[in-house]
Design a protein around this motif. Structure first.
Motif, mmCIF file in Angstrom:
data_model
loop_
_atom_site.group_PDB
_atom_site.id
_atom_site.type_symbol
_atom_site.label_atom_id
_atom_site.label_comp_id
_atom_site.label_asym_id
_atom_site.label_seq_id
_atom_site.Cartn_x
_atom_site.Cartn_y
_atom_site.Cartn_z
ATOM 1 N N GLN A 183 0.815 -1.205 0.000
ATOM 2 C CA GLN A 183 0.000 0.000 0.000
ATOM 3 C C GLN A 183 0.854 1.263 0.000
ATOM 4 O O GLN A 183 0.383 2.335 -0.360
ATOM 5 N N ARG A 184 2.113 1.144 0.416
ATOM 6 C CA ARG A 184 3.008 2.298 0.460
ATOM 7 C C ARG A 184 3.620 2.519 -0.920
ATOM 8 O O ARG A 184 4.101 1.591 -1.551
ATOM 9 N N ARG A 185 3.601 3.775 -1.366
ATOM 10 C CA ARG A 185 4.134 4.104 -2.679
ATOM 11 C C ARG A 185 5.524 4.750 -2.604
ATOM 12 O O ARG A 185 6.230 4.795 -3.606
ATOM 13 N N GLU A 186 5.906 5.241 -1.419
ATOM 14 C CA GLU A 186 7.195 5.931 -1.310
ATOM 15 C C GLU A 186 8.383 5.051 -1.728
ATOM 16 O O GLU A 186 9.291 5.532 -2.436
ATOM 17 N N PRO A 187 8.431 3.777 -1.334
ATOM 18 C CA PRO A 187 9.569 2.946 -1.772
ATOM 19 C C PRO A 187 9.693 2.841 -3.286
ATOM 20 O O PRO A 187 10.802 2.797 -3.822
ATOM 21 N N LEU A 188 8.545 2.833 -3.994
ATOM 22 C CA LEU A 188 8.612 2.751 -5.454
ATOM 23 C C LEU A 188 9.209 4.020 -6.053
ATOM 24 O O LEU A 188 9.918 3.963 -7.073
ATOM 25 N N LEU A 189 8.950 5.158 -5.432
ATOM 26 C CA LEU A 189 9.561 6.400 -5.900
ATOM 27 C C LEU A 189 11.074 6.344 -5.732
ATOM 28 O O LEU A 189 11.833 6.802 -6.593
ATOM 29 N N HIS A 190 11.529 5.769 -4.608
ATOM 30 C CA HIS A 190 12.972 5.595 -4.405
ATOM 31 C C HIS A 190 13.557 4.671 -5.472
ATOM 32 O O HIS A 190 14.663 4.909 -5.996
ATOM 33 N N CYS A 191 12.810 3.598 -5.799
ATOM 34 C CA CYS A 191 13.270 2.674 -6.845
ATOM 35 C C CYS A 191 13.402 3.392 -8.191
ATOM 36 O O CYS A 191 14.409 3.252 -8.895
ATOM 37 N N LEU A 192 12.372 4.157 -8.538
ATOM 38 C CA LEU A 192 12.400 4.875 -9.811
ATOM 39 C C LEU A 192 13.564 5.851 -9.878
ATOM 40 O O LEU A 192 14.245 5.965 -10.903
ATOM 41 N N TRP A 193 13.801 6.549 -8.771
ATOM 42 C CA TRP A 193 14.895 7.508 -8.735
ATOM 43 C C TRP A 193 16.235 6.810 -8.949
ATOM 44 O O TRP A 193 17.078 7.266 -9.728
ATOM 45 N N SER A 194 16.441 5.694 -8.255
ATOM 46 C CA SER A 194 17.710 4.971 -8.368
ATOM 47 C C SER A 194 17.904 4.410 -9.776
ATOM 48 O O SER A 194 18.985 4.536 -10.368
ATOM 49 N N VAL A 195 16.850 3.795 -10.331
ATOM 50 C CA VAL A 195 16.977 3.175 -11.646
ATOM 51 C C VAL A 195 17.135 4.237 -12.730
ATOM 52 O O VAL A 195 17.818 4.012 -13.739
ATOM 53 N N HIS A 196 16.534 5.402 -12.512
ATOM 54 C CA HIS A 196 16.719 6.488 -13.486
ATOM 55 C C HIS A 196 18.191 6.879 -13.573
ATOM 56 O O HIS A 196 18.721 7.106 -14.669
ATOM 57 N N HIS A 197 18.875 6.960 -12.438
ATOM 58 C CA HIS A 197 20.307 7.268 -12.445
ATOM 59 C C HIS A 197 21.091 6.161 -13.157
ATOM 60 O O HIS A 197 22.065 6.442 -13.880
ATOM 61 N N ILE A 198 20.689 4.902 -12.937
ATOM 62 C CA ILE A 198 21.365 3.787 -13.597
ATOM 63 C C ILE A 198 21.205 3.889 -15.115
ATOM 64 O O ILE A 198 22.166 3.718 -15.873
ATOM 65 N N THR A 199 19.984 4.185 -15.560
ATOM 66 C CA THR A 199 19.725 4.310 -16.997
ATOM 67 C C THR A 199 20.584 5.407 -17.615
ATOM 68 O O THR A 199 21.182 5.227 -18.686
#
Length: 711
Positions: free
Chosen positions: A44-60
């Motif tokens: 139900q928590r969405r904050e961890p997914l935002l952290h994931c997106l941020w990290s993977v965006h840097h990787i990309t």
């Protein structure tokens, strides 16, 4: 260098840049993994997914900057997967599958980057299941496996030697005639109801193009296209996204041949399309005429696909196997030394228990680490050990002694080779054997040179200069002892110049600038040598050439304060200083500058016809930014300053700080008109026109500040 080698070189991966980014990439992957685990505990928590997106965006972004386009493809699918989870596009079991696929991708990327480091190529091996699983669970069309296929090919494979081909004019006329039917045939093959006749038409055109391009880098492509059309006509392959791209590339090649004959298109990535076409050949269940010919020419076998799709192994696992083998081998050597193997062989001492089994275990670990040759050496050592322990040589003292010596030598040499691989962080033990001996000195020298640069930037006094000079002198002696004479000579020259300096100096002084740049080049040489010992020698030597060039420009150090003052001489203005390109970089600089000028000559006229703050102007600004960086990188600061002033002017225009001046298009045209001659004179063709550069710079600065163009 052949055209094919040149294409391959452009595809090569800079291992030093990759290794520099490995730590931040791993940090981002760890952060994404931790956030994904956190999300799995409470969906139900969405904050961890935002952290994931941020990290993977840097990787990309990092993978794109490294030109690892296949790895970037996986990172983009990871971004899409996290975005689907965030938007709630996948639920229930599909959500669990996507989360599992994302975790798999996070664990696969480090192993793939290890693979890229070893191969120096973005091969795509092991990525296809990760990419397509994420697309499959989202209901999207799968990526063709051909995008992730790589088969190692010898240089010039598929290119005929001493081939005879038609005249250039005949090639242009033939390509002009074939372009329209080629496009029509490709459309028919890729249509909703592909027909065998369209494939045969394409095959006939490809056969003619193959004759036109015999002996060139394009020849393998057209040979493969003939076989691919044969496979499509026989329904041994089905059209997909990748085949469409191959046909599109063929159309561009025909069009290019219509204008340039048999010349290679520098913008075409021939090796990539050849690899993709080879996948369809390797995947054919049967081999008709041309497909069988391709198998023979390129060396395909029934195991090619299986070998190309093998899984990846993380370097940590390889190093763990090497470490375990080295530790066990050291223990076995100690055990055998204490046992006195000659006494064991003659029955005068007890045989060491489980020694043969221990040696077999070491062999298996070496095989797991990819050291088959060392494992094979230990097989022979194991046979000797077994004979000695069984007492088979007891009646032959001479043979017994020789067997013991051979066993000891094999075990010690193997231990040294395994230890060397651990020291080289996973490099094959056959790479740069001397590096294993020189590595401690190389790493220490690199670290000390970095420290010296920082210390000399912080202050300038006699004590500091003398300490730095002493360090450089010690460095010279240590490097010379290890046989590294060229860097030793540079370090010695820098140390002697610095030791003779008694008055404070600034980096504005010509000699001090030469000293600082020589120190920087020498530091970069040792840094790259330590990070990538397996690189081609010329890559390291070019840095050393630059250091020697700068060190050679050192004038006698500033004299002591109490010395008689010399007759003052006028310093040339900064714009008019005589600047030369180090020999190692002259050809590269001239080639890249000519490419930039060609792009500007292609884009600027279209923008001048309709001036606007648009993407075309941003592209023009980017070219001047690149020109500035290239000039400064090789010491042509006058040209670098010109590029900077034009870039600053265009930055102000693009930011809309004031209305676009009507004089801007004409000024840019004048700068572009001057560039070819200025670049050519830097390569030695005539005298450099510093006054012209100064005039253009002043006009750019005036216009950028909102004044008149300054003509």
């Amino acid at each position: 260098m052949s055209e094919q080698q040149a294409n391959t070189a452009r595809q090569g991966i800079d291992r030093v840049d990759l290794r520099r980014l490995r730590e931040p990439l791993q940090t981002s992957l760890d952060a994404a993994e931790a956030a994904l685990i956190d999300y799995s505990r409470d969906i139900q928590r969405r904050e961890p997914l935002l952290h994931c997106l941020w990290s993977v965006h840097h990787i990309t972004a990092a993978l794109g900057a490294l030109r690892l386009h296949k790895a970037e493809m996986l990172a983009l699918e990871m971004e899409r997967g996290f975005l689907r989870l965030l938007r709630g596009d996948v639920v229930a079991e599909r959500r669990n599958l996507v989360m599992g696929g994302l975790m798999r991708a996070i664990k696969t990327l480090p192993a793939y980057l290890d693979h890229v480091e070893q191969l120096r190529l973005d091969s795509g091996r092991g990525l296809e299941p990760c990419v397509n699983d994420l697309r499959r669970w989202a209901g999207e069309v799968l990526r063709p496996p051909a995008l992730f296929f790589h088969f190692p090919l010898p240089v010039d494979c598929g290119i005929a030697r001493n081939a005879q081909r038609p005249s250039e004019e005949a090639i242009r006329r033939g390509a002009d005639v074939m372009l329209a039917p080629y496009l029509q045939g490709a459309k028919g093959v890729l249509g909703s109801r592909p027909g065998a006749e369209s494939a045969r038409t394409l095959a006939r055109i490809a056969q003619k193009m193959h004759g036109f391009m015999t002996g060139t880098v394009q020849e393998p492509f057209w040979l493969l296209l003939i076989a691919l059309c044969e496979a499509l006509a026989a329904e041994l392959a089905e059209p997909d996204e990748c085949i469409a791209q191959i046909f599109k590339a063929g159309a561009f090649m025909v069009k290019y041949a219509r204008e340039h004959g048999s010349a290679a298109d520098p913008a075409m990535d021939y090796p990539a399309y050849i690899q993709q076409a080879l996948y369809y050949m390797a995947a054919c269940p049967v081999q008709p005429l041309y497909v069988a010919h391709v198998w023979k020419v390129f060396g395909l076998t029934g195991h090619t696909l299986r070998d190309a799709q093998r899984g990846l192994i993380h370097s940590d696992a390889l190093l763990a196997a090497c470490n375990a083998a080295a530790a066990r081998l050291a223990g076995l050597i100690d055990t055998l030394e204490q046992a006195d193997m000659e006494a064991v062989a003659t029955g005068r001492a007890p045989r060491p228990e489980e020694a043969v089994g221990q040696l077999q275990g070491i062999r298996l670990r070496l095989i797991a680490a990819g050291e088959e040759q060392l494992a094979e050496d230990l097989r022979g050592a194991g046979d000797l050990l077994e004979q000695l322990c069984a007492g088979r040589l007891a009646e032959h003292p001479g043979r017994c002694r020789q067997a013991v010596l051979t066993l000891a030598r094999t075990l010690v040499e193997t231990h040294l080779a395994v230890s060397r691989r651990v020291l080289l962080h996973g490099e094959p033990s056959s790479v740069a054997p001397s590096f294993a001996v020189q590595a401690p000195l190389i790493f220490a020298t690199s670290a000390r040179l970095h420290q010296l640069q920082e210390q000399l930037q912080q202050g300038d006094d006699d004590e500091l200069r003398q300490a730095a000079a002493d360090d450089l002198d010690s460095m010279e002696q240590a490097l010379a002892l290890q046989g590294m004479l060229r860097p030793a000579a540079v370090a010695g020259l820098l140390g002697r110049w610095l030791a003779a300096a008694r008055e404070p100096f600034t980096t504005d002084e010509p000699a001090a600038m030469h000293f600082a740049q020589a120190l920087a080049w020498l530091s970069l040489y040792f840094e790259r040598l330590g990070l990538d010992p397996a690189a081609a020698p010329e890559q390291h030597e070019s840095l050393l050439d630059a250091a020697e060039c700068e060190a050679g420009g050192l004038q006698p150090a500033p004299e002591a304060a109490d010395a008689a003052p010399s007759q003052p001489t006028a310093e040339p203005a900064p714009e008019e200083r005589t600047e030369t390109i180090p020999a190692a970089f002259r050809e590269v600089f001239l080639e890249e500058s000519q490419e930039i000028i060609a792009r500007l000559q292609s884009e600027l006229p279209a923008w001048v016809a309709a001036p606007a703050r648009d993407d075309r102007l941003r592209e023009i600004r980017r070219h001047f930014h690149t020109f500035k960086g290239n000039g400064n990188a090789v010491g042509l600061f006058t040209l670098g300053d010109l590029g900077r002033d034009v870039q600053d002017l265009l930055d102000r225009v693009l930011e809309g700080q004031h209305p676009m001046d009507p004089a801007l298009p004409g000024l840019l045209e004048e700068v572009l008109e001057a560039l070819p001659e200025l670049v050519a004179t830097c390569g030695g063709a005539g005298d450099f026109d510093a006054g012209r550069v100064r005039d253009l710079r002043n006009r750019c600065m005036n216009l950028g500040q909102g004044g008149a163009d300054g003509r």
